[in-house]
Design a protein around this motif. Structure first.
Motif, short mmCIF file in Angstrom:
data_model
loop_
_atom_site.label_atom_id
_atom_site.label_comp_id
_atom_site.label_asym_id
_atom_site.label_seq_id
_atom_site.Cartn_x
_atom_site.Cartn_y
_atom_site.Cartn_z
N GLU A 129 0.83 -1.21 0.00
CA GLU A 129 0.00 0.00 0.00
C GLU A 129 0.86 1.26 0.00
OE1 GLU A 129 -3.07 2.46 -0.38
OE2 GLU A 129 -3.11 0.28 -0.61
N LEU A 130 1.96 1.25 0.73
CA LEU A 130 2.85 2.41 0.75
C LEU A 130 3.53 2.61 -0.60
CD1 LEU A 130 4.49 2.12 4.28
CD2 LEU A 130 2.96 3.93 3.48
N ASP A 131 3.92 1.51 -1.26
CA ASP A 131 4.48 1.62 -2.61
C ASP A 131 3.46 2.24 -3.56
OD1 ASP A 131 6.83 0.26 -1.81
OD2 ASP A 131 5.92 -1.69 -2.23
N ARG A 132 2.22 1.81 -3.41
CA ARG A 132 1.15 2.31 -4.29
C ARG A 132 0.91 3.80 -4.08
NH1 ARG A 132 -1.85 -1.51 -3.15
NH2 ARG A 132 -1.33 -2.90 -4.87
N ARG A 133 0.95 4.21 -2.82
CA ARG A 133 0.75 5.63 -2.52
C ARG A 133 1.90 6.46 -3.07
NH1 ARG A 133 -0.38 5.29 3.74
NH2 ARG A 133 0.28 7.47 3.68
N LEU A 134 3.10 5.92 -2.99
CA LEU A 134 4.25 6.62 -3.56
C LEU A 134 4.10 6.73 -5.08
CD1 LEU A 134 7.06 7.88 -2.95
CD2 LEU A 134 8.03 5.66 -3.52
N ALA A 135 3.65 5.66 -5.71
CA ALA A 135 3.43 5.68 -7.15
C ALA A 135 2.42 6.75 -7.55
CB ALA A 135 2.97 4.30 -7.63
N GLU A 136 1.38 6.89 -6.74
CA GLU A 136 0.37 7.92 -7.02
C GLU A 136 0.97 9.31 -6.89
OE1 GLU A 136 -2.66 6.90 -4.23
OE2 GLU A 136 -3.44 5.24 -5.45
N TRP A 137 1.96 9.45 -6.02
CA TRP A 137 2.66 10.72 -5.84
C TRP A 137 3.55 11.00 -7.06
CZ3 TRP A 137 2.12 14.29 -1.98
CH2 TRP A 137 3.08 15.29 -1.90
N ILE A 138 4.21 9.95 -7.57
CA ILE A 138 5.13 10.10 -8.70
C ILE A 138 4.39 10.38 -10.01
CG2 ILE A 138 6.80 8.86 -10.16
CD1 ILE A 138 7.62 7.28 -7.63
N ALA A 139 3.26 9.71 -10.21
CA ALA A 139 2.58 9.70 -11.51
C ALA A 139 2.39 11.07 -12.15
CB ALA A 139 1.25 8.96 -11.39
N PRO A 140 1.85 12.08 -11.43
CA PRO A 140 1.60 13.38 -12.08
C PRO A 140 2.87 14.10 -12.53
CG PRO A 140 0.40 13.19 -9.99
CD PRO A 140 1.38 12.08 -10.03
N SER A 141 4.03 13.72 -11.93
CA SER A 141 5.28 14.42 -12.26
C SER A 141 5.78 14.07 -13.65
CB SER A 141 6.36 14.06 -11.23
OG SER A 141 6.81 12.72 -11.42
N GLY A 142 5.42 12.87 -14.13
CA GLY A 142 5.91 12.44 -15.44
C GLY A 142 7.38 12.02 -15.43
N ILE A 143 7.99 11.97 -14.25
CA ILE A 143 9.41 11.58 -14.17
C ILE A 143 9.54 10.09 -14.47
CG2 ILE A 143 11.42 11.40 -12.65
CD1 ILE A 143 10.26 13.78 -11.08
N PRO A 144 10.43 9.71 -15.39
CA PRO A 144 10.58 8.29 -15.71
C PRO A 144 11.00 7.49 -14.50
CG PRO A 144 12.36 9.58 -16.69
CD PRO A 144 11.36 10.56 -16.17
N THR A 145 10.43 6.29 -14.37
CA THR A 145 10.65 5.47 -13.18
C THR A 145 11.06 4.05 -13.56
OG1 THR A 145 9.00 6.77 -11.95
CG2 THR A 145 9.57 4.61 -11.06
N LEU A 146 12.10 3.58 -12.91
CA LEU A 146 12.56 2.21 -13.07
C LEU A 146 12.27 1.47 -11.77
CD1 LEU A 146 14.23 0.07 -14.66
CD2 LEU A 146 16.27 1.00 -13.54
N VAL A 147 11.51 0.38 -11.86
CA VAL A 147 11.20 -0.42 -10.68
C VAL A 147 12.14 -1.63 -10.66
CG1 VAL A 147 9.47 -1.81 -9.50
CG2 VAL A 147 8.79 0.30 -10.65
N LEU A 148 12.90 -1.75 -9.58
CA LEU A 148 13.76 -2.91 -9.40
C LEU A 148 13.08 -3.87 -8.43
CD1 LEU A 148 17.34 -1.34 -9.00
CD2 LEU A 148 16.12 -2.01 -11.09
#
Length: 206
Positions: A129-148
């Protein structure tokens, strides 16, 4: 030799105003406490003790920056790897957790030199759930994200691929998203990860 192998410790900061000017590309590493951020930075830099890896989850409370020297001007960095405080460890006091969240959120929201985000998730746990909330924070920024997907050596190949599919679907609201299995222990995904980070630090000419 990879430019990441020349990475050196630069500064630790408790607050954003203690960071250097946002003048060169930065790639930040973020994830739950003890997910393997420090181990990932160390293996990518080909150094054993560059990033501090605590055996006590939630111990790292600072933003730690590691500079990649500019070959034309070695005293200056061409970019930074940034180890952000881990999140989600229950034994840390609530007010301290909230303080970390404020610092982490402000960095992701306001740091104009942020070129890419490396989000680490334990492949055995999947998206929390915390990962998901962080993802929701990242999404509007449009910053490319690499998930390891860390600790990938703990699962056979077929399960790894199913985990990649599941996490990609779970975090699809992050538009520019790439998911790869990763293991510092068995060197899984190291080259692919390094290539992506270097391209963020030194974008290839189109």
């Amino acid at each position: 030799m990879s430019i990441l192998h020349q990475t050196k410790f630069f500064v630790s900061a408790a607050k954003l105003n203690q960071l250097p000017d946002a003048s060169v590309p930065e790639v930040c590493f973020v994830g739950r406490s003890n997910v393997g951020k420090s181990s990932a930075i160390n293996i990518l830099a080909n150094q054993k003790k560059l990033a501090f890896s605590s055996k006590t989850p939630g111990r790292t409370r600072l933003i730690n920056m590691f500079g990649i020297p500019n070959p034309d001007s070695p005293e200056h960095a061409m970019g930074f790897l940034v180890d952000l405080p881990g999140y989600g460890y229950a034994s840390v006091a609530q007010n301290t957790r909230e303080e970390w969240a404020d610092v982490l959120g402000a960095y992701l929201r306001d740091r104009r030199s942020l070129a890419g985000i490396v989000l680490l998730i334990d492949i055995r746990r999947g998206v929390t759930e915390l990962d998901r909330r962080l993802a929701e924070w990242i999404a509007p920024s449009g910053i490319p994200t690499l998930v390891l997907l860390t600790k990938a050596d703990k699962l056979p190949y077929g399960q790894r691929m199913r985990a990649v599919f599941a996490v990609t679907k779970d975090l699809q609201k992050i538009g520019a998203l790439k998911v790869i299995p990763f293991s510092a222990t068995n060197r899984i995904g190291i080259d692919e990860t390094a290539e992506q980070i270097i391209n963020w630090i030194q974008p290839k000419a189109e």
